[in-house]
Design a protein around this motif. Sequence first.
Motif, short mmCIF file in Angstrom:
data_model
loop_
_atom_site.label_atom_id
_atom_site.label_comp_id
_atom_site.label_asym_id
_atom_site.label_seq_id
_atom_site.Cartn_x
_atom_site.Cartn_y
_atom_site.Cartn_z
N THR A 152 0.84 -1.19 0.00
CA THR A 152 0.00 0.00 0.00
C THR A 152 0.88 1.25 0.00
O THR A 152 1.90 1.31 0.69
N GLN A 154 0.59 5.74 0.00
CA GLN A 154 -0.24 6.92 0.24
C GLN A 154 -0.04 7.83 -0.98
O GLN A 154 1.07 8.32 -1.21
N GLU A 174 -5.08 6.00 0.51
CA GLU A 174 -4.51 4.66 0.40
C GLU A 174 -4.78 4.04 -0.97
O GLU A 174 -5.91 3.95 -1.39
N GLN A 176 -3.79 0.47 -2.94
CA GLN A 176 -3.16 -0.85 -2.82
C GLN A 176 -2.67 -1.28 -4.20
O GLN A 176 -3.46 -1.34 -5.16
#
Length: 190
Positions: A152, A154, A174, A176
């Motif tokens: 993950t 940011q 977030e 992924q």
Amino acid sequence: MNLFRYTILLSLLTFCGHASALEFNQVQTSESSVTFGYKQMNVPLDGKFKKFSAQLSFDPAKIAVSHARFDIDVASIDTGSAEGNDEVVGKLWFNAKTYPAASFVSTGLKALGGNRYEATGKLSIKGKTLNVSAPATFQATGNRGVFDGNFTIQRLDYAIGEGEWTDLGTVANEIQIKFHIVVNAVPSKK
């Protein structure tokens, strides 16, 4: 009988020696994928990158010298809609004209037990480079292997979504990243 057991044991050791002497280094990009998941207005969405190149060298018996590099063509993004694709390659998101590629370059790999590993490296997106770690599994059948993993990020750490798009109520911070990498092996050099 002891000669028979010895022969079987020697055969198994020879087979195991050959199995561990494989270097998985021929990435099959047409069978591999790099995808991502995110939330927009709290609705889970998925996307993918259609074009990427990869160089990988992985020998389960020589983990310390394993390495990988992935270069993703950010303009090949598929968010599921043409309008979304046009928006995210623009200046406020990926700025694909100025930064046409995102890249991951490994700096280390460690075994976690069984078929689990953790790769560490530098992820560069839109001119920013940060350290990341990515857990992955590796399954091999003969000369063919598959890495599956995810990590993950940011998005705002990489300035993905500037201006009005920094509002995390619209698009979550977030993201992924998921990867499925198919790789073939050749006998490693001794």
